[in-house]
Design a protein around this motif. Sequence first.
Motif, PDB file in Angstrom:
ATOM      1  N   GLN A   1       7.022   2.503  -6.319  1.00 20.43           N
ATOM      2  CA  GLN A   1       7.806   1.643  -5.434  1.00 20.43           C
ATOM      3  C   GLN A   1       6.902   1.010  -4.378  1.00 20.43           C
ATOM      4  O   GLN A   1       6.996  -0.186  -4.086  1.00 20.43           O
ATOM      5  N   GLU A   2       5.993   1.822  -3.836  1.00 14.92           N
ATOM      6  CA  GLU A   2       5.092   1.305  -2.795  1.00 14.92           C
ATOM      7  C   GLU A   2       4.153   0.239  -3.356  1.00 14.92           C
ATOM      8  O   GLU A   2       3.832  -0.739  -2.674  1.00 14.92           O
ATOM      9  N   VAL A   3       3.708   0.444  -4.589  1.00 15.22           N
ATOM     10  CA  VAL A   3       2.829  -0.555  -5.210  1.00 15.22           C
ATOM     11  C   VAL A   3       3.605  -1.863  -5.417  1.00 15.22           C
ATOM     12  O   VAL A   3       3.093  -2.960  -5.171  1.00 15.22           O
ATOM     13  N   LYS A   4       4.862  -1.725  -5.839  1.00 17.59           N
ATOM     14  CA  LYS A   4       5.676  -2.928  -6.048  1.00 17.59           C
ATOM     15  C   LYS A   4       5.892  -3.670  -4.729  1.00 17.59           C
ATOM     16  O   LYS A   4       5.842  -4.901  -4.678  1.00 17.59           O
ATOM     17  N   GLU A   5       6.100  -2.906  -3.667  1.00 16.66           N
ATOM     18  CA  GLU A   5       6.287  -3.550  -2.350  1.00 16.66           C
ATOM     19  C   GLU A   5       5.006  -4.247  -1.902  1.00 16.66           C
ATOM     20  O   GLU A   5       5.041  -5.348  -1.339  1.00 16.66           O
ATOM     21  N   LEU A   6       3.876  -3.595  -2.183  1.00 15.52           N
ATOM     22  CA  LEU A   6       2.593  -4.227  -1.865  1.00 15.52           C
ATOM     23  C   LEU A   6       2.467  -5.539  -2.649  1.00 15.52           C
ATOM     24  O   LEU A   6       2.012  -6.562  -2.114  1.00 15.52           O
ATOM     25  N   GLY A   7       2.905  -5.514  -3.893  1.00 14.10           N
ATOM     26  CA  GLY A   7       2.874  -6.720  -4.731  1.00 14.10           C
ATOM     27  C   GLY A   7       3.693  -7.836  -4.110  1.00 14.10           C
ATOM     28  O   GLY A   7       3.261  -8.994  -4.054  1.00 14.10           O
ATOM     29  N   LYS A   8       4.889  -7.484  -3.605  1.00 13.64           N
ATOM     30  CA  LYS A   8       5.756  -8.475  -2.939  1.00 13.64           C
ATOM     31  C   LYS A   8       5.034  -9.070  -1.735  1.00 13.64           C
ATOM     32  O   LYS A   8       5.042 -10.291  -1.522  1.00 13.64           O
ATOM     33  N   LYS A   9       4.444  -8.187  -0.931  1.00 19.33           N
ATOM     34  CA  LYS A   9       3.736  -8.622   0.275  1.00 19.33           C
ATOM     35  C   LYS A   9       2.642  -9.616  -0.087  1.00 19.33           C
ATOM     36  O   LYS A   9       2.493 -10.672   0.557  1.00 19.33           O
ATOM     37  N   VAL A  10       1.863  -9.284  -1.106  1.00 18.96           N
ATOM     38  CA  VAL A  10       0.734 -10.122  -1.497  1.00 18.96           C
ATOM     39  C   VAL A  10       1.241 -11.469  -2.027  1.00 18.96           C
ATOM     40  O   VAL A  10       0.691 -12.521  -1.711  1.00 18.96           O
TER      41      VAL A  10
ATOM     42  N   HIS B   1      -0.016   7.047 -14.861  1.00 19.73           N
ATOM     43  CA  HIS B   1       0.882   6.400 -13.908  1.00 19.73           C
ATOM     44  C   HIS B   1       0.206   6.326 -12.521  1.00 19.73           C
ATOM     45  O   HIS B   1       0.205   5.267 -11.880  1.00 19.73           O
ATOM     46  N   ILE B   2      -0.376   7.442 -12.107  1.00 19.98           N
ATOM     47  CA  ILE B   2      -0.991   7.486 -10.774  1.00 19.98           C
ATOM     48  C   ILE B   2      -2.278   6.660 -10.728  1.00 19.98           C
ATOM     49  O   ILE B   2      -2.513   5.901  -9.789  1.00 19.98           O
ATOM     50  N   ILE B   3      -3.097   6.820 -11.767  1.00 20.15           N
ATOM     51  CA  ILE B   3      -4.352   6.050 -11.804  1.00 20.15           C
ATOM     52  C   ILE B   3      -4.035   4.554 -11.753  1.00 20.15           C
ATOM     53  O   ILE B   3      -4.699   3.789 -11.046  1.00 20.15           O
ATOM     54  N   VAL B   4      -3.005   4.157 -12.481  1.00 22.35           N
ATOM     55  CA  VAL B   4      -2.646   2.734 -12.528  1.00 22.35           C
ATOM     56  C   VAL B   4      -2.105   2.278 -11.166  1.00 22.35           C
ATOM     57  O   VAL B   4      -2.393   1.160 -10.721  1.00 22.35           O
ATOM     58  N   CYS B   5      -1.374   3.140 -10.470  1.00 21.09           N
ATOM     59  CA  CYS B   5      -0.949   2.803  -9.098  1.00 21.09           C
ATOM     60  C   CYS B   5      -2.176   2.514  -8.237  1.00 21.09           C
ATOM     61  O   CYS B   5      -2.212   1.536  -7.476  1.00 21.09           O
ATOM     62  N   LEU B   6      -3.193   3.366  -8.372  1.00 20.40           N
ATOM     63  CA  LEU B   6      -4.414   3.189  -7.577  1.00 20.40           C
ATOM     64  C   LEU B   6      -5.120   1.881  -7.952  1.00 20.40           C
ATOM     65  O   LEU B   6      -5.550   1.124  -7.076  1.00 20.40           O
ATOM     66  N   LYS B   7      -5.234   1.652  -9.249  1.00 18.20           N
ATOM     67  CA  LYS B   7      -5.961   0.465  -9.716  1.00 18.20           C
ATOM     68  C   LYS B   7      -5.238  -0.813  -9.311  1.00 18.20           C
ATOM     69  O   LYS B   7      -5.852  -1.757  -8.823  1.00 18.20           O
ATOM     70  N   ILE B   8      -3.927  -0.840  -9.521  1.00 19.40           N
ATOM     71  CA  ILE B   8      -3.174  -2.062  -9.219  1.00 19.40           C
ATOM     72  C   ILE B   8      -3.152  -2.305  -7.712  1.00 19.40           C
ATOM     73  O   ILE B   8      -3.311  -3.441  -7.256  1.00 19.40           O
TER      74      ILE B   8
END
Lengths: 273, 214
Positions: B15-24, B80-87
């Motif tokens: 969810q946090e990664v998706k929110e970061l995506g929105k911000k960007v 899942h976690i590694i991909v959160c970090l990478k993205i």
Amino acid sequence: MTSLLKKEAQPKNRPEEEHEPAKEAVFRTEGLNLWYGKKQALFSVDLEQKEKEVTAVIGPSGCGKSTYIKALNRMVEMNPEVKITGRISYRGEDIHSRRFPVEELRTRVGMVFQKPNPFPKSVFENVAYGPKIHGIRDKKLLEEIVEESLRGAAIWDEVKDRLQENAFGLSGGQQQRLCIARCLAVEPDVILMDEPTSALDPKSTLKVEDLVRELKDKYSIMIVTHNMQQAARISDRTAFFLNGEVVECDNTDKIFSTPADKRTEDYITGRFG
Amino acid sequence: MTRNTFVSELDTLKQEVKELGKKVENTFRAVVKAMDTDNRAELEDLIDADEEVNKAELAINEQAVLVIARQQPVAGDLRHIIVCLKISSDLERMGDLSVDMAKAYLHMASPGMFHRKREELLSIADKVRLMIGRVMKAYDTLDVLQAQDIAGMDDDIDRAYGVLVKELLQSRESTEDAAQLAFISRFMERIGDYCTNIAEWIIYEVNGSRFDLN
């Protein structure tokens, strides 16, 4: 360890399989079914233990993993209700063949149990027991075997000054390594371990794990474990059992990164079991 | 299903990664709009706001480290976690590139040249924005086919960028402003590349194998 006991005749080499620079199978199970009375515990299990590798056997309680390794040294057959079909071969030879006495099998295939089970004897006698049964009487030779075995089990430095003390005075972790030393003293070829660290504290567990990694240079090891991280840490191959069947057996790296079967993934990621 | 806490920790992280995506995505959109309207004050604000993106990425990193330490994930969970970090790391770089676009614009002497190339620039910007939105949607649903399509969009952007830069280099107008516009289009093209990276991580999360989409 130098050869202090009589060696068996070397097994015949199997014809090399195609694409193989692969290691020889020490144990091979083909279509193994096993029943306790009417209840079937293993269903057509095909599995191999390769030479000088560590195979971890994982799976939820009651999946047949302990039954499986106890079938390999025929211990499971001590239960008169047990019925077996299929074939288990040790270095190409059927372990149920009349020409293969069970005593000989158990000399070649040592076993370490969940709870350390030293004899109520001295540390020395615990280790010397097996070689004595095999007819070794020479005191100097026995001392040599005991020291080498205790060193092999990474416990020599801790007990060298307490060899005559009762083994029950050792800590749980030390007792388990003593049992491993006792197993090494008869120079087995394969070591079966049935949850060898589940009764140990984390530090002793890590010591036994280190030991397993060292022993792999000389022995082929099959280890049943409930601790999946342990399987990931110490094994070369992992077999996942479920309801008496082998769902998947592959390189440990593969099993713990990209298992092929959804049930394996669900189990190792803690979704069930 | 067991391990409810763990599963909800994994969900939160994503969810946090998706929110970061929105911000960007919002930052990118805002930078393009501020350039188009020559709103220099807004560009300054957007440059300052990048700090939030950096902080969000750090928070994701810290959270991921804790989940790994506490839960010792394997297989799909670990990916899942590694991909959160990478993205999140790719998104943070995309945020930096949006800021770089703003800075490049502020270095321009006048908005004149931007407006003469407005159509081409906005066309690239539209494609990039669409790409960010699509790749984050593919991440949300772990849609491998959608992720593979992203690569095709990147090819379009690369082509448009190539044409625009050629024109800018041949331009007889202010060399300084032409160079800044070339930078701006270069930064947009780089954001497209990061979207392709993200698409590759989506495929990795699903299949466990890396796939080069470039």
